[in-house]
Design a protein around this motif. Structure first.
Motif, mmCIF file in Angstrom:
data_model
loop_
_atom_site.group_PDB
_atom_site.id
_atom_site.type_symbol
_atom_site.label_atom_id
_atom_site.label_comp_id
_atom_site.label_asym_id
_atom_site.label_seq_id
_atom_site.Cartn_x
_atom_site.Cartn_y
_atom_site.Cartn_z
ATOM 1 N N THR A 97 -57.216 38.627 -21.623
ATOM 2 C CA THR A 97 -56.471 37.698 -20.871
ATOM 3 C C THR A 97 -57.151 36.895 -19.910
ATOM 4 O O THR A 97 -57.018 35.473 -19.901
ATOM 5 N N GLU A 98 -57.950 37.477 -19.095
ATOM 6 C CA GLU A 98 -59.073 36.673 -18.247
ATOM 7 C C GLU A 98 -59.749 37.626 -17.580
ATOM 8 O O GLU A 98 -59.755 38.887 -17.201
ATOM 9 N N SER A 99 -61.259 37.272 -17.701
ATOM 10 C CA SER A 99 -62.225 38.232 -17.427
ATOM 11 C C SER A 99 -62.731 37.750 -15.860
ATOM 12 O O SER A 99 -62.193 36.630 -15.386
ATOM 13 N N VAL A 100 -63.398 38.557 -15.134
ATOM 14 C CA VAL A 100 -63.969 38.294 -13.777
ATOM 15 C C VAL A 100 -64.814 36.900 -13.685
ATOM 16 O O VAL A 100 -64.351 36.215 -13.014
ATOM 17 N N ALA A 101 -65.445 36.690 -14.640
ATOM 18 C CA ALA A 101 -66.164 35.579 -14.611
ATOM 19 C C ALA A 101 -65.473 34.408 -15.024
ATOM 20 O O ALA A 101 -65.579 33.288 -14.305
ATOM 21 N N ALA A 102 -64.353 34.203 -15.542
ATOM 22 C CA ALA A 102 -63.282 33.304 -15.745
ATOM 23 C C ALA A 102 -62.848 33.044 -14.512
ATOM 24 O O ALA A 102 -62.477 31.870 -14.118
ATOM 25 N N HIS A 103 -62.268 34.108 -13.930
ATOM 26 C CA HIS A 103 -61.672 33.889 -12.556
ATOM 27 C C HIS A 103 -62.707 33.280 -11.505
ATOM 28 O O HIS A 103 -62.411 32.335 -11.002
ATOM 29 N N SER A 104 -63.967 33.721 -11.703
ATOM 30 C CA SER A 104 -64.906 33.129 -10.579
ATOM 31 C C SER A 104 -65.241 31.692 -11.082
ATOM 32 O O SER A 104 -65.128 30.676 -9.985
ATOM 33 N N PHE A 105 -65.163 31.229 -12.276
ATOM 34 C CA PHE A 105 -65.166 29.869 -12.526
ATOM 35 C C PHE A 105 -64.031 28.994 -12.277
ATOM 36 O O PHE A 105 -64.020 28.029 -11.438
ATOM 37 N N GLY A 106 -62.682 29.547 -12.361
ATOM 38 C CA GLY A 106 -61.472 29.235 -11.741
ATOM 39 C C GLY A 106 -61.483 28.941 -9.939
ATOM 40 O O GLY A 106 -61.087 27.930 -9.597
ATOM 41 N N VAL A 107 -62.139 29.990 -9.512
ATOM 42 C CA VAL A 107 -62.191 29.811 -7.933
ATOM 43 C C VAL A 107 -63.308 28.722 -7.585
ATOM 44 O O VAL A 107 -63.070 27.813 -6.624
ATOM 45 N N SER A 108 -64.378 28.641 -8.486
ATOM 46 C CA SER A 108 -65.238 27.587 -8.160
ATOM 47 C C SER A 108 -64.821 26.331 -8.261
ATOM 48 O O SER A 108 -65.173 25.436 -7.397
ATOM 49 N N VAL A 109 -64.241 25.788 -9.348
ATOM 50 C CA VAL A 109 -63.565 24.729 -9.461
ATOM 51 C C VAL A 109 -62.502 24.287 -8.510
ATOM 52 O O VAL A 109 -62.714 23.394 -7.959
ATOM 53 N N THR A 110 -61.792 25.058 -8.199
ATOM 54 C CA THR A 110 -60.864 25.056 -7.215
ATOM 55 C C THR A 110 -61.067 24.842 -5.754
ATOM 56 O O THR A 110 -60.992 23.775 -4.982
ATOM 57 N N ALA A 111 -62.147 25.487 -5.603
ATOM 58 C CA ALA A 111 -63.105 25.647 -4.260
ATOM 59 C C ALA A 111 -63.749 24.176 -4.067
ATOM 60 O O ALA A 111 -63.787 23.522 -2.885
ATOM 61 N N MET A 112 -64.265 23.832 -5.131
ATOM 62 C CA MET A 112 -65.152 22.486 -5.121
ATOM 63 C C MET A 112 -64.137 21.561 -4.886
ATOM 64 O O MET A 112 -64.422 20.463 -4.183
ATOM 65 N N LEU A 113 -63.035 21.353 -5.671
ATOM 66 C CA LEU A 113 -62.034 20.083 -5.556
ATOM 67 C C LEU A 113 -61.487 20.205 -4.041
ATOM 68 O O LEU A 113 -61.269 19.061 -3.482
ATOM 69 N N LEU A 114 -61.031 21.409 -3.545
ATOM 70 C CA LEU A 114 -60.700 21.467 -2.251
ATOM 71 C C LEU A 114 -61.528 20.879 -1.284
ATOM 72 O O LEU A 114 -61.330 20.001 -0.342
ATOM 73 N N ALA A 115 -62.747 21.038 -1.420
ATOM 74 C CA ALA A 115 -63.899 20.869 -0.266
ATOM 75 C C ALA A 115 -64.333 19.376 -0.605
ATOM 76 O O ALA A 115 -64.384 18.571 0.461
ATOM 77 N N ASP A 116 -64.181 18.699 -1.862
ATOM 78 C CA ASP A 116 -64.033 17.312 -2.066
ATOM 79 C C ASP A 116 -62.843 16.532 -1.270
ATOM 80 O O ASP A 116 -63.259 15.727 -0.758
ATOM 81 N N ARG A 117 -61.796 17.229 -1.422
ATOM 82 C CA ARG A 117 -60.796 16.530 -0.963
ATOM 83 C C ARG A 117 -60.855 16.415 0.726
ATOM 84 O O ARG A 117 -60.464 15.715 1.440
ATOM 85 N N CYS A 118 -61.393 17.753 1.100
ATOM 86 C CA CYS A 118 -61.410 17.768 2.824
ATOM 87 C C CYS A 118 -62.608 16.748 3.066
ATOM 88 O O CYS A 118 -62.309 16.088 4.059
ATOM 89 N N THR A 119 -63.559 16.859 2.341
ATOM 90 C CA THR A 119 -64.815 15.843 2.678
ATOM 91 C C THR A 119 -63.941 14.282 2.789
ATOM 92 O O THR A 119 -64.502 13.628 3.804
#
Length: 193
Positions: free
Chosen positions: A28-50
């Motif tokens: 259903t979801e691997s840890v690596a898939a979750h880490s990818f999702g976290v990375s993308v979400t974190a990048m978009l949040l950081a870009d919005r913050c910037t």
């Protein structure tokens, strides 16, 4: 370096335990898939913050997001219920020791250990953004699973009831806006919730 990279390959095949315990199929979801999702979400949040004038080290955000679950290659993806049996301190000690052993061959200057410590203690804005992204990615995955027909996942939504990401100002507003959009999408899917 090769031994660390080979070991981290396990994350691609390591299922997220929460889904398995709820009867969802393996894969259903691997840890690596979750880490990818976290990375993308974190990048978009950081870009919005910037964009909103908040000073954020986006490289640090991405590094934190990528390594936040590396310890799971050795200790597995322990569900929240495991903490009831092991205790949160024992769990943290095991994950910290596992992480140190994994990165030891490549962490000559201690930078990976420092990043991991920052994430675990939420010392920096970047670590707090990644933790927020970790929670938000979980909720986005639950929403996607429910849209695909999965049921019985209500307990995962509890993390959205009283979120305390320890953020302030524009960063807090940006994170809460995304959280509210996720909750709105769920209400549209399940009007009685």
């Amino acid at each position: 370096m090769l031994s660390t990279l080979i070991e981290l390959q396990r994350l691609k095949r390591l299922d997220r335990t929460g889904w398995t315990l709820r009867g969802l199929p393996n894969g259903t979801e691997s840890v690596a898939a979750h880490s990818f999702g976290v990375s993308v979400t974190a990048m978009l949040l950081a870009d919005r913050c910037t964009a909103a004038g908040v000073t954020v080290d986006v490289e640090r955000v991405l590094r934190l997001a990528l390594l936040h679950d590396w310890a799971e290659t050795r200790v597995g993806d322990m569900p929240r219920t495991a903490t009831l049996y092991f205790g949160s301190e024992a769990r943290k000690q095991a994950e910290t020791a596992a992480f140190a052993d994994i990165v030891n061959p490549v962490d000559t200057n201690g930078s990976y250990a420092n990043l991991y410590n920052d994430y675990e203690h939420r010392e920096s804005l970047e670590a707090r953004l990644v933790k927020a992204a970790d929670v938000l990615d979980l909720l986005i995955e639950v929403l996607a699973l429910e849209r695909a027909g999965a049921r019985g996942l209500d307990e995962f939504w509890q993390v959205a009831e009283k979120p305390d990401f320890n953020l302030e100002g524009a960063a807090e507003q940006i994170v809460l806006e995304l959280l509210q959009s996720i909750l709105k999408a769920r209400r549209e899917l399940h009007p009685n919730v």
